[in-house]
Write a protein that holds these residues in place. Structure first.
Motif, PDB file in Angstrom:
ATOM      1  N   ARG A  71       0.824  -1.196   0.000  1.00 43.46           N
ATOM      2  CA  ARG A  71       0.000   0.000   0.000  1.00 43.46           C
ATOM      3  C   ARG A  71       0.864   1.254   0.000  1.00 43.46           C
ATOM      4  NH1 ARG A  71      -3.160  -0.888   5.004  1.00 43.46           N
ATOM      5  NH2 ARG A  71      -3.032   1.379   4.952  1.00 43.46           N
ATOM      6  N   ASP A 122       0.470   3.996   1.370  1.00 34.94           N
ATOM      7  CA  ASP A 122       0.610   4.530   2.726  1.00 34.94           C
ATOM      8  C   ASP A 122       1.671   3.780   3.531  1.00 34.94           C
ATOM      9  OD1 ASP A 122      -1.219   6.461   2.299  1.00 34.94           O
ATOM     10  OD2 ASP A 122      -2.842   5.538   3.462  1.00 34.94           O
ATOM     11  N   ASP A 138      -1.339  -3.230  -9.981  1.00 36.91           N
ATOM     12  CA  ASP A 138      -1.757  -2.300  -8.927  1.00 36.91           C
ATOM     13  C   ASP A 138      -1.710  -0.850  -9.404  1.00 36.91           C
ATOM     14  OD1 ASP A 138      -2.317  -4.310  -7.210  1.00 36.91           O
ATOM     15  OD2 ASP A 138      -0.522  -4.099  -5.978  1.00 36.91           O
ATOM     16  N   ASP A 147      -4.892  -0.345 -11.223  1.00 31.26           N
ATOM     17  CA  ASP A 147      -5.975  -0.332 -10.248  1.00 31.26           C
ATOM     18  C   ASP A 147      -6.013   1.025  -9.530  1.00 31.26           C
ATOM     19  OD1 ASP A 147      -8.046  -1.876  -8.964  1.00 31.26           O
ATOM     20  OD2 ASP A 147      -6.801  -1.907  -7.172  1.00 31.26           O
ATOM     21  N   ASP A 148      -4.833   1.481  -9.137  1.00 27.74           N
ATOM     22  CA  ASP A 148      -4.732   2.750  -8.416  1.00 27.74           C
ATOM     23  C   ASP A 148      -5.216   3.905  -9.286  1.00 27.74           C
ATOM     24  OD1 ASP A 148      -3.929   4.392  -6.211  1.00 27.74           O
ATOM     25  OD2 ASP A 148      -2.172   4.991  -7.366  1.00 27.74           O
ATOM     26  N   ALA A 149      -5.085   3.735 -10.595  1.00 27.78           N
ATOM     27  CA  ALA A 149      -5.487   4.798 -11.517  1.00 27.78           C
ATOM     28  C   ALA A 149      -6.970   4.718 -11.856  1.00 27.78           C
ATOM     29  CB  ALA A 149      -4.651   4.716 -12.785  1.00 27.78           C
ATOM     30  N   GLY A 150      -7.692   3.832 -11.161  1.00 27.18           N
ATOM     31  CA  GLY A 150      -9.126   3.708 -11.420  1.00 27.18           C
ATOM     32  C   GLY A 150      -9.425   2.923 -12.685  1.00 27.18           C
ATOM     33  N   LEU A 151      -8.456   2.122 -13.136  1.00 26.31           N
ATOM     34  CA  LEU A 151      -8.628   1.358 -14.372  1.00 26.31           C
ATOM     35  C   LEU A 151      -8.684  -0.128 -14.068  1.00 26.31           C
ATOM     36  CD1 LEU A 151      -5.996   3.387 -16.387  1.00 26.31           C
ATOM     37  CD2 LEU A 151      -8.469   3.374 -16.811  1.00 26.31           C
ATOM     38  N   ALA A 196      -9.076  14.496 -18.742  1.00 27.61           N
ATOM     39  CA  ALA A 196     -10.356  14.235 -19.407  1.00 27.61           C
ATOM     40  C   ALA A 196     -11.058  13.013 -18.824  1.00 27.61           C
ATOM     41  CB  ALA A 196     -10.140  14.051 -20.906  1.00 27.61           C
ATOM     42  N   ARG A 197     -10.264  12.028 -18.392  1.00 30.79           N
ATOM     43  CA  ARG A 197     -10.939  10.849 -17.843  1.00 30.79           C
ATOM     44  C   ARG A 197     -11.113  10.954 -16.323  1.00 30.79           C
ATOM     45  NH1 ARG A 197      -8.291   6.743 -15.268  1.00 30.79           N
ATOM     46  NH2 ARG A 197      -6.046   6.982 -15.249  1.00 30.79           N
ATOM     47  N   GLY A 198     -10.802  12.119 -15.773  1.00 25.94           N
ATOM     48  CA  GLY A 198     -11.050  12.330 -14.347  1.00 25.94           C
ATOM     49  C   GLY A 198     -10.081  11.608 -13.440  1.00 25.94           C
ATOM     50  N   ALA A 199      -8.893  11.342 -13.940  1.00 25.36           N
ATOM     51  CA  ALA A 199      -7.925  10.597 -13.138  1.00 25.36           C
ATOM     52  C   ALA A 199      -7.402  11.442 -11.990  1.00 25.36           C
ATOM     53  CB  ALA A 199      -6.754  10.160 -14.021  1.00 25.36           C
ATOM     54  N   HIS A 200      -7.051  10.768 -10.912  1.00 19.40           N
ATOM     55  CA  HIS A 200      -6.354  11.444  -9.827  1.00 19.40           C
ATOM     56  C   HIS A 200      -4.906  11.633 -10.284  1.00 19.40           C
ATOM     57  CE1 HIS A 200      -4.821  12.412  -5.878  1.00 19.40           C
ATOM     58  NE2 HIS A 200      -3.873  11.525  -6.090  1.00 19.40           N
ATOM     59  N   TYR A 225      -1.105  12.440  -9.294  1.00 19.12           N
ATOM     60  CA  TYR A 225      -0.154  12.610  -8.205  1.00 19.12           C
ATOM     61  C   TYR A 225       0.828  13.741  -8.505  1.00 19.12           C
ATOM     62  CZ  TYR A 225      -1.472   8.098  -6.141  1.00 19.12           C
ATOM     63  OH  TYR A 225      -2.142   7.064  -5.543  1.00 19.12           O
TER      64      TYR A 225
END
Ligand code: HEM
Lengths: 409, 411
Positions: free
Chosen positions: B19, B21, B83, B86-90, B249-253, B255
């Motif tokens: 993780r 964190d 991961d 996954d972390d990128a919302g994909l 455009a795809r609303g990604a977080h 960093y």
């Protein structure tokens, strides 16, 4: 538009009362006659080849807006709209990215794997009962309760609420069909109202008293992301998708467990082979998932004019990807209409493809592996008692009943 | 206008866990994550502790049957790449991007060469009966090939072998391809799992490994006067790099950004760094130029510093040359993580982005007394404030391979 001189309903009529009993025959005819076919009366493109389906599911020109057609006839502000409006499966990026990221974060592998002991325990208890009765209706006694109990456990839903929730979800099933009767509409309306209330309360309760359950973690992840970049979920997104996860997490898995059991019982040689080599369990579960896709189709809408193979699709048109047809495409799977536990030909389409690929695929496979592994270990003989009954309908493929016998020795 | 490159996902399988964190907590905690390795002890290796990735369940990432065909670096790499998606919302599946606009770049110093070690150290190798998968198991590019196939990255699949600079090079080269418009996204990072008796013995023979067996938790101490070498670790880390506008455009977080990259070579010695650090200094300047910023704008430096005497000293001189005595705070994650070789750069770049975002840099682990005369601002004991989002992150490899990245945590 006609193909091979057939009218559109002659070529493909999923509303035929007999459709569920010969779905793959219907798909085969369509695929062989017109693999990318505009069905004039349904006003959609029908796509039945594996590769074309993959293109439609992953293509940049396609998206979701305007999905969940059956929820549409309910006016804005109505309960079904308030329950389903923000479902992950119905929204496009950028909203989809933000919501999916929160869910994916909460639904980590670790969390899935932590469910194993619970699943093993439930499988044990359900099979004890099944053994005591020498079998019975596998759907009602095993395939339904297992995923239901697992998803309730995951979401931290107390046992006292189980019966009411089970009834609610059963009554909302017609939401998944493109067509519903007036009686169904009224029933859906009422059940959705109660679901909105239930899940709103559940979330409020978890906000007040967080626990070690999925909903509490989801709230924490969402709050955690509420930074300047605004990654958090809205109240509606949170509630809608907890409700969606609840439904998506058990109806589908129940379907797979039921159709999988039926497939194994109907192919005794395959069952024998699996018994002889438990190492095949993993492959067998994948074959079960290919064999019958619970969601038979996914509708995508073209955002732009685009080419699918050599066919022009115009912006705004809806393309229906027939997952079950793709799973039985002979160009992709050898002898696709035979069930083979040794098949190793890559992924089926049952969990979808592209941005909306199923978040719960790992959990569903885990449940199936634990259950079928234990069934084979416990019962030297598993026997089909009568032909199973498919649930009528087009969207959702499942058995209503599966009567079988188990023999301990 | 030049395309910008966003970091929208991270995947970590390091001794600190998986993780993000966990990584940040470990860095703040400041203890070397080295443990006694039963394998090294049993083999009687000259050093018996190392940084190991905690056990995890691989079946969430690949089918059980495929799992049997994978070597340890392949598993760590695949899991970290998954991961990152996954972390990128994909989805951790093909179809996240158009395959023709999606690439993968992997850095690895050691690849799968322990497989050869395993084969070669068998008592009686029968040259007529090697396993047919021997070559695919040994190939240095196997992890890149697997990631490319698993996630549908068809635009490119590249493997950089440049010792400790491998991962940084993979990130920089992938960033360039996004900037040039060849692709919209790439998985970039690296992996190594070099902790085997033979590799440990070989490094020990070069006298570059820490031997302070008394307490492995203090073994890695970059820039400290008492340092005696690095701690060998395994690990994988990947970033999902994405063209800025596409990410938005795809609303990604987001960093942050990989804003600059430069690589050069010491052209000096097979192993030892150029002692005055002059090429490493030019490498940092090149990356700053590429990003279009001045040294004075840099908020913190993420040093490669592995805890070897000559390596840290040369890098210290390089930093001094570029930033002067009043330069920004310098941290060195390898004090905690040990050296994951190719697996280090993406994890460190991610940590740097987090340091920038929270405006606070973790101290270097185990430093009691910074080596005298370096004239740089090593963070000791307590965290230090980082002024501004910009960071320089170095990866400097045996053989004189230098890589500097310029990162920005500004949205
Ligand atoms: C065998 C069982 C299952 C099957 C066949 C299945 C199938 C699918 C399919 C086809 C989709 C994609 C729909 C689309 O493209 O719109 C999907 C999405 C999804 N599934 Fe499943 N599912 C199963 C089990 C589960 C379980 C157990 C969970 C959770 C506990 C789950 C949660 C979800 C979620 C949240 C999505 C939405 C993802 C998104 O839109 O990004 N599913 N599933």
């Amino acid at each position: 538009m006609t193909a091979a001189g057939l009218s559109c309903w002659e070529l493909f009529n999923p509303f035929d009362a007999e459709f569920a009993n010969d779905a793959y025959g219907h798909y085969r005819r369509l695929r062989e006659t017109a693999p990318i076919y505009f069905h004039r009366d349904m006003n959609v493109w029908l796509v039945s080849r594996y590769d074309d389906i993959t293109s439609v599911m992953t293509g940049q020109a396609f998206g979701r807006a305007g999905q969940l057609e059956s929820a549409k006839p309910f006016e804005v502000g109505s309960a079904p709209q308030r329950l389903t409006g923000e479902w992950l499966v119905g929204v496009d990026p950028p909203q989809h990215t933000r919501v999916r990221r929160c869910f994916a974060k909460t639904f980590s592998h670790r969390r899935v794997d932590n469910l194993r002991p619970f699943i093993e325990d439930r499988v044990g208890a359900l099979l004890d009962q099944f053994a005591a009765d020498n079998g019975g209706d596998f759907i009602a006694m095993v395939a339904e309760p297992l995923p239901f109990q697992v998803i309730c456990h995951l979401l931290g839903i107390p046992a006292a609420d189980h019966p009411a929730l089970l009834e609610m979800t059963t009554r909302m099933l017609p939401l998944m069909e493109p067509i519903m009767t007036d009686v169904q509409r009224a029933s859906v309306q009422d059940a959705a109202g109660r679901a909105v209330e239930y899940f709103d309360n559940l979330i409020a309760e978890r906000r007040r008293r967080p626990g070690d359950d999925f909903v509490s973690h989801l709230i924490a992840v969402s709050d955690d992301y509420a930074g300047p970049d605004g990654g958090a979920l809205t109240a509606a997104e949170l509630m809608n998708n907890v409700a969606f996860l609840f439904g998506a997490g058990h109806e589908t898995t129940t379907s797979v467990l039921g159709t999988g059991m039926y497939a194994l019982l109907s192919a005794p040689d395959e069952l024998t082979q699996l018994r002889a080599d438990p190492g095949l369990l993993d492959a067998a579960v994948r074959e079960i998932i290919r064999w019958e896709a619970p969601f038979q189709f996914i509708a995508q809408q073209a955002h732009d004019d685009t080419l699918l193979g050599t066919v022009e699709i115009s912006a705004g048109q809806v393309v229906v990807a027939l997952l079950g047809a793709g799973n039985h495409d002979p160009a992709r799977f050898t002898d696709p209409d035979s069930f083979r536990v040794t098949r190793d030909e890559g992924p089926a389409l049952s969990f979808g493809a592209g941005l909306h690929y199923c978040i719960g695929a790992g959990l569903a496979k885990l449940e199936a592996e634990v259950l079928f592994g234990e069934l084979l270990r416990r019962f030297p003989k598993l026997l089909l008692e009568q032909q199973a009954r498919y649930r009528p309908g087009f969207s959702f493929r499942a058995l209503d009943e599966l009567q079988m016998r188990v023999v301990l020795r | 206008m030049r395309r910008r490159v966003a970091v929208t996902g991270v995947g970590l399988h390091t001794p600190a866990g998986r993780r993000p964190d966990d990584l940040m907590h470990a860095l703040d905690d400041g203890r070397t994550l080295a443990v006694a390795s039963p394998e090294l002890i049993q083999a009687g290796a000259p050093v018996t502790f190392a940084g190991l990735v905690p056990e995890f369940d691989m079946t969430g990432y690949v089918d059980k049957r495929r799992l049997r065909q994978l070597e340890r670096p392949n598993m760590l790499g695949l899991a970290a790449a998954a991961d990152a998606l996954d972390d990128a919302g994909l989805p951790m599946e093909p179809g996240a991007f158009d395959p023709a606009a999606f690439g993968v770049a992997v850095g690895t110093g050691h690849g799968n060469h322990h497989v050869m070690e395993r084969v070669a150290t068998q008592a009686d190798v029968d040259l007529h009966r090697l396993h047919p998968s021997t070559v695919t198991r040994i190939m240095y590019n196997s992890t890149a090939a697997l990631i490319s196939a698993r996630f549908g990255a068809a635009a490119f699949s590249m493997t950089y072998v440049a010792a400790c600079a491998s991962g940084g090079m993979a990130i920089g080269e992938a960033m360039r391809r996004i900037r040039e418009g060849q692709v919209v996204a790439a998985l970039a990072g690296g992996v190594d799992s070099p902790v085997s008796p033979l590799t440990v013995a070989a490094f020990a023979r070069m006298r570059v490994l820490s031997t302070s067996r008394a307490d492995p938790a203090t073994a890695s101490r970059p820039f400290d006067t008492e340092r005696d070498g690095f701690v060998l670790s395994e690990g994988a880390s990947f970033l999902l790099l994405e063209e800025w506008e596409h990410a938005k455009a795809r609303g990604a977080h987001v960093y942050g950004e990989v804003a600059g990259y430069h690589t050069n070579s010491d052209a000096y010695h097979a192993v030892a760094p150029r002692p005055d650090g002059s090429t490493a200094a030019r490498c940092m300047l090149g990356a700053l130029l590429d990003a279009g910023i001045e040294p004075g704008e840099v908020g913190h430096i993420n040093a490669n510093a592995t805890s070897t005497w000559s390596g840290d000293e040369a890098e210290g001189r390089a930093i001094q040359a570029v930033f002067g005595a009043a330069g920004p705070p310098v941290t060195a994650p390898k004090g905690v993580l040990g050296h994951m070789i190719g697996g280090a750069a993406a994890a460190e770049a991610f940590a740097s982005l987090r340091f920038g975002a929270r405006e606070e840099v973790a101290p270097v682990a185990n430093v009691d007394q910074v080596q005298g005369g370096l004239g740089i601002n090593v963070v000791v004991g307590e965290p230090q404030a980082a002024v501004g989002p910009w960071a320089v992150s170095n990866s400097l490899g045996f053989g004189g391979h230098n890589v500097s990245l310029v990162l920005s945590s500004a949205g």
